[in-house]
Design an enzyme around this catalytic site. Structure first.
Site, short mmCIF file in Angstrom:
data_model
loop_
_atom_site.label_atom_id
_atom_site.label_comp_id
_atom_site.label_asym_id
_atom_site.label_seq_id
_atom_site.Cartn_x
_atom_site.Cartn_y
_atom_site.Cartn_z
N GLU A 14 -4.88 -0.82 -0.64
CA GLU A 14 -6.18 -0.63 0.02
C GLU A 14 -6.52 -1.80 0.93
O GLU A 14 -7.19 -1.64 1.94
CB GLU A 14 -7.29 -0.44 -1.03
CG GLU A 14 -8.66 -0.11 -0.43
CD GLU A 14 -9.44 -1.31 0.06
OE1 GLU A 14 -10.21 -1.17 1.04
OE2 GLU A 14 -9.27 -2.41 -0.51
N ASP A 40 -4.10 -2.67 -5.72
CA ASP A 40 -3.43 -3.81 -5.11
C ASP A 40 -4.27 -5.08 -5.21
O ASP A 40 -5.48 -5.04 -5.43
CB ASP A 40 -3.08 -3.52 -3.65
CG ASP A 40 -4.29 -3.14 -2.82
OD1 ASP A 40 -5.22 -2.48 -3.36
OD2 ASP A 40 -4.34 -3.48 -1.62
#
Length: 398
Positions: free
Chosen positions: A143, A85
């Site tokens: 995350e 991400d």
């Protein structure tokens, strides 16, 4: 006699360097925010399918991808994790692969984590007959944003049948070619808080008729620092940071209310519990002492990342083989957080920091900076260290 797979891993990865860099630069141009990843996991799954893995799961825990490679020899199952991400930051670099998505960029290296692991997966798939066990390639979404993707992936079976896990973070403050690793806690518990203070507003010329929420808030900021200095042993570590303080609309008006937010970082469960208890007591007590009231919202985030000693030593051994003993250091724990901790609560393993800094290529800015970048050589170093660690674990379990 032919060298063992782990001894040839660096050479085999080098053959894929151009492809790994291409993947990373593509991902860097098209970043996706936490819990909004669509094209990234689709790309990962497509590449994994080309390796003819034994199993590929998509939508794991929401948006994660897990590929399973069964080796040609019996042995344990080892997982290797990468995240993918991005962050809500405007990319300010002047490079051809600059983010094309306004206000979103890979400012923490997750694009490189994923690209390096994709390269490693390809190498290991080509040489599966030599692998004494199985390898699960865990590609994790989200995350950066609590509650994170790791806990959902664990709950959805990402580690089912896994005996150990390894992961890495490319680190711009560590020079490329260097590695930081340590046993035990290396990253902190991450907790957040919000404080709402209620006073009684009024004219700035007649403070005696008011309860000044800014004065209460200011006193709370100062008093919270006694948690570290007077409530926690000097041998232990805790950080209490007030990051926002909002109150008032006019220079001659005493603010009726005040809002603050912040974070608490610690390593041990005991210190975590004590810090939360004292924060609530200090906030409520200080407000009451000064004639106001206060409410605390306290949210526990990622737990501490705690490397198991045996697996940390395996990573150190692997890193020395890749980088040389002089470039592998036992690291000092950082108060940063990482949801890799949830995997380590499930199985043994280790998380390692791989140097990616190099001012000569513009890789000198800290993580989450709008000009963040890496020395792309770090991707193959990371992939080799993780691959060697997994193979070493398998060999030691015979």
């Amino acid at each position: 006699m032919e060298n063992k797979l782990h001894e040839r891993l660096g050479q085999l990865l080098k053959q894929r360097e151009e492809q790994v860099i291409s993947w990373r630069r593509h991902l860097h141009q098209y970043p996706e925010l936490s819990f909004q990843e669509e094209k990234t996991p689709a790309m990962i799954a497509e590449i994994l399918r080309g390796y003819n893995l034994d199993q590929i799961r998509t939508g794991v825990g929401g948006r994660g991808v897990v590929g399973l490679l069964k080796g040609g020899k019996p042995g344990p199952t080892v997982a290797i994790r990468a995240d993918f991400d991005a962050l809500p930051i405007q990319d300010q670099k002047d490079v051809p692969y600059k983010s094309r998505v306004p206000g979103v960029m890979h400012a923490c290296g997750h694009d490189a984590h994923t690209s390096g692991l994709l390269g490693l997966a390809g190498v290991l798939a080509e040489h599966r007959d030599e692998i004494p066990g199985n390898i699960a390639f865990v590609f994790q979404h989200a995350e950066e944003e609590n509650p994170g993707g790791a806990i959902a992936m664990v709950e959805d079976g990402a580690l089912d049948g896994v005996d150990a896990i390894f992961g890495a973070h490319l680190w711009s403050s560590c020079p490329v070619g260097h590695v930081w690793i340590a046993p035990g806690p290396i990253m902190a518990n991450v907790d957040d808080f919000a404080i709402e203070i209620q006073g009684r507003g009024g004219h700035g010329a007649v403070p005696q008729e008011t309860v000044d929420s800014i004065v209460i808030g200011s006193q709370i900021v100062a008093n919270l620092q006694t948690i570290a200095s007077r409530n926690i042993s000097p041998i232990d570590s805790v950080v209490v940071t007030v990051g926002t303080f909002n109150a008032g609309d006019n220079n001659n008006v005493i603010a009726d209310s005040c809002r603050m937010t912040g974070t608490v970082r610690s390593f041990s469960p005991e210190v975590r519990d004590r810090a939360e208890q004292r924060l609530k007591e200090i906030v409520e007590g200080t407000a009451a002492m000064l004639g106001g009231t206060a409410k605390v919202e306290y949210s526990r985030g990622y737990p501490a990342v705690v490397n198991t000693p045996a697996e940390a030593e395996m990573v150190r051994t692997a890193a020395i083989a890749v980088c040389g003993e002089q470039r592998v250091e036992w690291m000092t724990p950082t108060m940063g957080g990482e949801d890799f901790s949830y995997y380590l609560e499930k199985v043994p393993g280790a998380f390692v920091f791989i140097g990616a800094g190099n001012p000569e290529v513009g890789a000198s800015y800290p993580h989450h900076h709008p000009r963040f970048d890496i020395d792309e050589r770090a991707m193959l170093i990371s992939a080799e260290v993780l691959g060697r660690s997994a193979l070493l674990y398998m060999e030691q379990q015979k």
